[in-house]
Design a protein around this motif. Structure first.
Motif, PDB file in Angstrom:
ATOM      1  N   ASP A 335       0.607  -1.259  -0.133  1.00 54.14           N
ATOM      2  CA  ASP A 335       0.094   0.057  -0.024  1.00 54.14           C
ATOM      3  C   ASP A 335       0.859   1.318   0.185  1.00 54.14           C
ATOM      4  OD1 ASP A 335      -2.358  -1.565   0.178  1.00 54.14           O
ATOM      5  OD2 ASP A 335      -2.421  -1.587   2.232  1.00 54.14           O
ATOM      6  N   LYS A 336       0.584   2.218  -0.864  1.00 56.40           N
ATOM      7  CA  LYS A 336       1.305   3.482  -0.937  1.00 56.40           C
ATOM      8  C   LYS A 336       1.123   4.298   0.282  1.00 56.40           C
ATOM      9  CE  LYS A 336       1.755   5.383  -5.003  1.00 56.40           C
ATOM     10  NZ  LYS A 336       1.812   5.931  -6.427  1.00 56.40           N
ATOM     11  N   THR A 337      -0.344   4.452   0.870  1.00 58.90           N
ATOM     12  CA  THR A 337      -0.247   5.204   1.918  1.00 58.90           C
ATOM     13  C   THR A 337      -1.352   4.509   2.796  1.00 58.90           C
ATOM     14  OG1 THR A 337      -2.502   6.248   0.721  1.00 58.90           O
ATOM     15  CG2 THR A 337      -0.206   7.382   0.886  1.00 58.90           C
ATOM     16  N   GLU A 338      -1.447   4.950   4.274  1.00 57.75           N
ATOM     17  CA  GLU A 338      -2.554   4.678   4.880  1.00 57.75           C
ATOM     18  C   GLU A 338      -2.346   3.322   5.801  1.00 57.75           C
ATOM     19  OE1 GLU A 338      -6.808   4.785   3.867  1.00 57.75           O
ATOM     20  OE2 GLU A 338      -6.025   6.792   2.428  1.00 57.75           O
ATOM     21  N   MET A 339      -1.982   2.297   5.119  1.00 57.23           N
ATOM     22  CA  MET A 339      -1.641   0.691   5.513  1.00 57.23           C
ATOM     23  C   MET A 339      -0.693   0.323   4.982  1.00 57.23           C
ATOM     24  SD  MET A 339      -5.595  -0.724   5.676  1.00 57.23           S
ATOM     25  CE  MET A 339      -6.005  -0.191   4.263  1.00 57.23           C
ATOM     26  N   ASN A 340      -0.229  -0.830   5.680  1.00 57.50           N
ATOM     27  CA  ASN A 340       0.871  -1.748   5.180  1.00 57.50           C
ATOM     28  C   ASN A 340       0.912  -2.955   4.906  1.00 57.50           C
ATOM     29  OD1 ASN A 340       2.752   0.528   6.216  1.00 57.50           O
ATOM     30  ND2 ASN A 340       2.580  -0.111   8.092  1.00 57.50           N
ATOM     31  N   ARG A 341      -0.292  -3.288   3.961  1.00 60.03           N
ATOM     32  CA  ARG A 341      -0.529  -4.499   3.506  1.00 60.03           C
ATOM     33  C   ARG A 341       0.568  -4.799   2.325  1.00 60.03           C
ATOM     34  NH1 ARG A 341      -6.457  -3.950   1.874  1.00 60.03           N
ATOM     35  NH2 ARG A 341      -5.981  -2.417   0.615  1.00 60.03           N
ATOM     36  N   ASN A 434       2.430   3.003   6.193  1.00 57.22           N
ATOM     37  CA  ASN A 434       2.153   3.514   7.532  1.00 57.22           C
ATOM     38  C   ASN A 434       3.172   2.847   8.583  1.00 57.22           C
ATOM     39  OD1 ASN A 434       0.618   3.724  10.136  1.00 57.22           O
ATOM     40  ND2 ASN A 434      -0.658   4.987   9.050  1.00 57.22           N
ATOM     41  N   VAL A 435       3.956   3.577   9.293  1.00 60.26           N
ATOM     42  CA  VAL A 435       4.973   3.197  10.006  1.00 60.26           C
ATOM     43  C   VAL A 435       4.450   2.461  11.296  1.00 60.26           C
ATOM     44  CG1 VAL A 435       6.949   3.535  11.694  1.00 60.26           C
ATOM     45  CG2 VAL A 435       6.562   4.819   9.567  1.00 60.26           C
ATOM     46  N   VAL A 436       3.075   2.992  11.903  1.00 58.24           N
ATOM     47  CA  VAL A 436       2.835   2.148  13.156  1.00 58.24           C
ATOM     48  C   VAL A 436       2.329   0.853  12.840  1.00 58.24           C
ATOM     49  CG1 VAL A 436       0.815   2.533  15.018  1.00 58.24           C
ATOM     50  CG2 VAL A 436       2.069   4.646  14.018  1.00 58.24           C
ATOM     51  N   GLY A 437       1.656   0.643  11.695  1.00 51.49           N
ATOM     52  CA  GLY A 437       1.045  -0.756  11.452  1.00 51.49           C
ATOM     53  C   GLY A 437       2.012  -1.716  10.723  1.00 51.49           C
ATOM     54  N   GLU A 442      -3.638  -6.687   7.603  1.00 49.86           N
ATOM     55  CA  GLU A 442      -5.141  -6.766   7.341  1.00 49.86           C
ATOM     56  C   GLU A 442      -5.460  -5.211   7.395  1.00 49.86           C
ATOM     57  OE1 GLU A 442      -7.185  -8.832   6.532  1.00 49.86           O
ATOM     58  OE2 GLU A 442      -5.372 -10.295   6.374  1.00 49.86           O
ATOM     59  N   PRO A 443      -6.489  -4.677   6.666  1.00 51.08           N
ATOM     60  CA  PRO A 443      -6.710  -3.265   6.784  1.00 51.08           C
ATOM     61  C   PRO A 443      -7.483  -2.589   7.829  1.00 51.08           C
ATOM     62  CG  PRO A 443      -8.537  -4.630   5.810  1.00 51.08           C
ATOM     63  CD  PRO A 443      -7.535  -5.570   6.025  1.00 51.08           C
ATOM     64  N   ILE A 444      -6.581  -2.595   9.003  1.00 52.90           N
ATOM     65  CA  ILE A 444      -6.905  -2.147  10.243  1.00 52.90           C
ATOM     66  C   ILE A 444      -6.848  -0.575  10.276  1.00 52.90           C
ATOM     67  CG2 ILE A 444      -6.192  -2.073  12.736  1.00 52.90           C
ATOM     68  CD1 ILE A 444      -5.126  -4.825  12.647  1.00 52.90           C
ATOM     69  N   GLN A 445      -7.799   0.057  10.516  1.00 56.83           N
ATOM     70  CA  GLN A 445      -7.983   1.540  10.766  1.00 56.83           C
ATOM     71  C   GLN A 445      -6.941   2.050  11.740  1.00 56.83           C
ATOM     72  OE1 GLN A 445      -9.533   3.234   8.471  1.00 56.83           O
ATOM     73  NE2 GLN A 445      -8.572   5.179   9.419  1.00 56.83           N
ATOM     74  N   LEU A 446      -6.058   2.800  11.556  1.00 59.90           N
ATOM     75  CA  LEU A 446      -5.206   3.407  12.421  1.00 59.90           C
ATOM     76  C   LEU A 446      -5.430   4.929  12.856  1.00 59.90           C
ATOM     77  CD1 LEU A 446      -1.856   1.875  10.985  1.00 59.90           C
ATOM     78  CD2 LEU A 446      -3.228   0.970  12.637  1.00 59.90           C
ATOM     79  N   THR A 447      -5.388   5.057  14.198  1.00 70.92           N
ATOM     80  CA  THR A 447      -5.804   6.206  14.537  1.00 70.92           C
ATOM     81  C   THR A 447      -4.610   7.393  14.359  1.00 70.92           C
ATOM     82  OG1 THR A 447      -5.128   5.724  16.874  1.00 70.92           O
ATOM     83  CG2 THR A 447      -7.385   5.438  16.126  1.00 70.92           C
ATOM     84  N   LEU A 448      -3.287   6.615  14.537  1.00 72.68           N
ATOM     85  CA  LEU A 448      -2.104   7.594  14.500  1.00 72.68           C
ATOM     86  C   LEU A 448      -1.474   7.276  13.340  1.00 72.68           C
ATOM     87  CD1 LEU A 448      -0.202   9.401  15.911  1.00 72.68           C
ATOM     88  CD2 LEU A 448       0.765   7.704  16.799  1.00 72.68           C
ATOM     89  N   ALA A 449      -1.286   8.130  12.316  1.00 67.93           N
ATOM     90  CA  ALA A 449      -0.637   7.991  11.017  1.00 67.93           C
ATOM     91  C   ALA A 449       0.972   8.204  11.008  1.00 67.93           C
ATOM     92  CB  ALA A 449      -1.232   8.956   9.979  1.00 67.93           C
ATOM     93  N   GLY A 450       1.699   7.376  10.813  1.00 63.35           N
ATOM     94  CA  GLY A 450       3.187   7.512  10.525  1.00 63.35           C
ATOM     95  C   GLY A 450       3.731   7.863   9.362  1.00 63.35           C
TER      96      GLY A 450
END
Length: 904
Positions: A335-341, A434-437, A442-450
């Motif tokens: 994933d380019k943004t938001e998640m690390n799948r 997203n560094v945090v995840g 899995e597509p988990i919604q993260l509250t803190l965006a790295g």
């Protein structure tokens, strides 16, 4: 020594003993103090200790001392302290010993030194030392000399070493002693009569490595021989001397299906994502140091790879650095943004190769194969290997160096839920949206965006990383792509004999032979050869190692055969000089550029390769002379036809090539506003044929008057390049050819010089005094008109010249004092010629010109010999013009005449 006696006044001390080198003197009579001192030097080496009796005497008697009273007797014991005054000395002036080669001795001989000091500290020898450096000997503290390696009689017959000794006070011997060790030859098992260096000249084909070798077993009862010959080329290129063509060219050569996408191309204007990576010379090898990654731009690889695709690469990788091995990403789509799948990835983890493939969610929400693991020693052996991952979901097959490997572990996982997040394909590291995840799949919604960044960096070298969507590669093509251009070979396999078994590894770098007869093995090893099929191989050393095991009757290993360490020296190939030639300038009417076919740019292009070789002179001076060998035949791998200056405007101009011209050849072509590129490994002749069909079209010529192009070709991916051939093309607009309206008015003052260019020849007709250079393309009518005008001009010139000559002769007959000049009245002169009459063909114009010359000669009888010679030269020049000679003709004399009365 101090003395003390408790009594009255003391007048003397007396020592009882024979010739003791000591005396006692009174220091204080009242106190009875005295001192014991040596009368002469004391030497420990003569006597180490003294024991005697001493008595004291008072002063109560007279001077005779007869009635002196004396004390009781006291015993004195004196030990002499030693001084390290002597150096060790060897008992012998020289030592000699003889040893047999090929053995390790516990003690070859013993040297011995002595010390004359009296004390144990200084008289004992505590250490011996070999003074001579770089000798295969050692000595212990007792003086025993031994050899540290097996001695070789052929290498050195005799060793001379210097030895010194140290006493326990660290005083060394006053003179070192010479030890002479003679090596005695014995029959030693091993390979005989082979050369350590084998030279290989490029283009030599297959040459034997050990043409005279034989095995010496010293009459041992040999039952079988096992020999391994290894050619070590791990440090060259990708593990051997492979062709350094581009990946696309190699794919074409091996017959791979089209559509492979090169993810690690050489940096260029269109492939700039590898510009920041570390490269290894010109071999298209990229080094990753754990700090770099490359983003593949969007659109290079399709988003959906379908259920069939192939990933191939060359990789050299060692054990992972650090105590805890991290994942090392080769290829990753995340994933380019938001998640690390991670949607698919190829990475190394703990010396295991892992391929991850996460399918998107569809109607069947079930477990599917997602991770495929292979455990191979080659992944971490720091050597080059060729890996191909063939995906036919759910089956994934790995080819390593052409051999198939099934995964030892397959892990299932749930499909990825759909999302609208864009994906990023990377090489050398994985993009974390997203560094945090970072550990989430899995597509988990993260509250803190790295902050997005690279992670899981690769350590090692990669080359030729390609992905082929929609197709898998055949094993035949895979074997071709990893094939080595150099290796071991056997000449005359049929003459090896029935008793010799042999086996090659896939790359033919290792040959194993086994037999029970020594002579058969000798003959077989003499036929082992080195071959390099590259026309321009990489120069340098290739190491050779031959290891052998001999088995005797009833024993496992009875004879130890030393290994052979040799090398092949591949000499530098003569570098080719690639030269492009042809017509470098031409002009065409605008209508031809605007036509449907356009104008052929390079109709007569020629590509020639020559090589300059230094040959030894036969003279005694020993100098070298240079010899140029023409027409060296080899392949090219690309030729570029590039636009010089502003790029092509696609709204009004283009370069075109009929792709049918590429059929039957190993060539492809790409087109852009910067030019045309022909690439693929093929002959120079085929490149010439294709380049000769490239056309330039311009359907809006009013905005362009000229175009410049440059052509350059390459062999071995730019290792050898041609000259830069420049071509200038002029577009003739209608204003440049208005003279065509006046060609029938033959007496018009000439204001031009015509230059008619043909692919193979050139004609230039000049008429002074006002030359103007114009280039046109000859049609049939144009050629006829030009010839007619040329003939007319020639006739006028001849007529004027002959009138001038006659006038000169007339002046001479009348003995006039006038100078050579033309003084005549041409007011009534009129010349009328129909230029179209009898000029249907060029050769007929030539014949008619000759007939007119004959008539002029009949009417003019006063011609001089000089005039006749000049006419003959002019006739020859005219014939050359009519035959379209290749050299431009220039009139040598100017005609001065008045044409003001000529009718127009």
């Amino acid at each position: 020594v101090g003395l003390s006696v408790c009594m009255g006044e003391i007048c003397a001390f007396k020592i009882h003993g024979q010739e003791m080198p000591f005396e006692a003197v009174v220091l204080n009579k009242t106190s009875g103090e005295g001192r014991l001192r040596a009368k002469s030097p004391i030497d420990c080496e003569l006597q180490k200790e003294y024991t005697f009796i001493i008595q004291a005497y008072d002063c109560g008697s007279g001077p005779s001392g007869v009635n002196w009273k004396k004390s009781h007797k006291a015993v004195v014991h004196i030990q002499v302290k030693d001084v390290n005054e002597f150096s060790p000395a060897f008992k012998e002036s020289m030592y000699k010993a003889t040893v047999t080669e090929g053995k390790i001795y516990d003690s070859i001989l013993q040297v011995e030194a002595i010390d004359e000091d009296c004390s144990p500290q200084y008289s004992q020898i505590c250490n011996y030392e070999i003074v001579t450096t770089d000798v295969p000997f050692a000595i212990d503290r007792n003086g025993n000399i031994r050899n540290t390696e097996k001695l070789n009689y052929d290498k050195q017959h005799q060793y001379e070493i210097m030895v010194t000794a140290f006493d326990c006070g660290q005083k060394h011997a006053r003179e070192d002693v010479l030890v002479q060790v003679n090596v005695k030859p014995v029959c030693k098992p091993g390979w005989q009569d082979w050369n350590k260096r084998v030279e290989y000249k490029p283009g030599s084909g297959s040459i034997p490595l050990f043409p005279n070798i034989h095995l010496e077993t010293c009459d041992g009862p040999v039952s079988s021989i096992h020999t391994t010959i290894e050619l070590q080329t791990n440090y060259i290129g990708k593990g051997c001397d492979r062709e350094t063509y581009s990946e696309k060219s190699l794919q074409k050569l091996c017959g791979a299906s089209s559509g492979a996408i090169d993810l690690l191309p050489s940096p260029s204007a269109t492939t700039n994502w590898t510009a920041g990576l570390l490269m290894d010379n010109n071999d298209m090898i990229f080094k990753f140091d754990g700090k770099q990654g490359a983003k593949i731009p969007d659109g290079i690889v399709p988003k959906n790879l379908t259920d069939q695709f192939t990933i191939s690469l060359w990789m050299k990788h060692g054990p992972s650095p650090g105590l805890r091995a991290e994942k090392e990403t080769i290829l990753c789509n995340s994933d380019k943004t938001e998640m690390n799948r991670h949607h698919y990835a190829l990475y190394v983890h703990n010396c295991r190769l892992v391929f991850l493939l996460r399918k998107d969610f569809d109607q069947a929400d079930t477990f599917r194969p997602a991770e495929f693991h292979w455990k191979l020693d080659q992944i971490c052996d720091k050597e080059w290997h060729y890996y191909v991952v063939n995906v036919e979901f759910p089956v994934v097959t790995l080819y390593m160096d052409g051999t198939t490997y099934e995964p030892y572990l397959v892990t299932n996982d749930w499909p990825i839920h759909p999302s609208h997040i864009a994906m990023q394909l990377t090489v050398g590291a994985c993009w974390q949206g997203n560094v945090v995840g970072s550990n989430s799949q899995e597509p988990i919604q993260l509250t803190l965006a790295g902050k997005p960044r690279f992670a899981q960096y690769f350590h090692g070298s990669l080359a030729s990383l390609t992905i082929r969507p929609g197709k898998i590669e055949s094993q035949k093509v895979i074997s071709c792509l990893q094939a080595c251009k150099e290796g071991l070979d056997i000449n005359s396999l049929e003459s090896l004999g029935q008793g010799v078994k042999y086996h090659f590894n896939p790359s033919q770098s290792v040959l194993v032979m086994e037999g029970d007869d020594i002579e058969n093995i000798n003959r077989a090893l003499r036929k082992v050869s080195y071959i390099n099929s590259r026309q321009f191989p990489t120069a340098g050393v290739r190491r050779l190692k031959v290891a052998s095991k001999v088995q005797c009757f009833g024993e496992d290993v009875c004879i130890n055969i030393p290994d052979i360490d040799a090398y092949v020296m591949v000499l530098q190939a003569n570098e080719p000089k690639i030269t492009i030639s042809g017509m470098d300038h031409f002009s065409r009417p605008a209508a031809q550029f605007e036509s449907e076919r356009g104008v052929i740019l390079l109709p007569d292009i020629r590509i020639v390769s020559t090589v300059t070789k230094m040959e030894h002179s036969k003279k005694n001076d020993g100098a070298n002379k240079s010899v140029v060998l023409e027409e060296m035949l080899h392949n090219l791998d690309f030729c570029d036809v590039l636009v010089s200056g502003a790029e092509l405007d696609p709204e009004q101009e283009c370069l075109e090539l009929d792709h049918t011209e590429l059929q039957g050849k190993h060539l492809d072509a790409t087109n852009s506003t910067a030019g045309y590129s022909i690439y693929g490994v093929d002959t120079m002749h085929n490149y010439e044929q294709v380049l000769q069909q490239i056309r330039y079209r311009n359907w809006y010529t009013s905005a362009t008057s000229e175009r410049k192009f440059r052509i350059k070709c390459s062999e071995l991916n730019g290792h050898y390049t041609s000259n830069e051939f420049n071509l200038e093309v002029n577009i003739l607009h209608s204003t440049n050819s208005n003279y065509m309206e006046h060609v029938n008015h033959v007496v018009v003052q000439p204001h031009f010089l015509q230059s008619v260019h043909h692919p193979e020849e050139s004609i230039t007709i000049s008429l002074l005094p006002f030359p103007l250079f114009v280039s046109v393309v000859p049609s049939v009518a144009t050629v006829v008109i030009v010839i007619c005008v040329s003939v007319l001009i020639f006739i006028i010139a001849v007529g004027v010249y002959r009138i001038r000559t006659a006038q000169q002769h007339s002046s001479t007959d009348s003995e006039s004092s006038k100078e050579n000049e033309m003084d005549w009245d041409d007011s009534a002169l009129t010349i009328t010629v129909n230029p179209m009459e009898k000029y249907e063909k060029p050769h007929r114009a030539e014949e008619e010109s000759e007939e007119e010359d004959d008539e002029e000669e009949d009417t003019t009888s006063a011609e001089s010999d000089e005039s006749e010679e000049e006419e003959d030269e002019e006739d020859e020049e005219e014939a050359t013009v009519q035959k379209r000679g290749k050299q431009n003709l220039t009139r040598q004399e100017q005609l001065e005449w008045d044409d003001s009365t000529l009718p127009y």
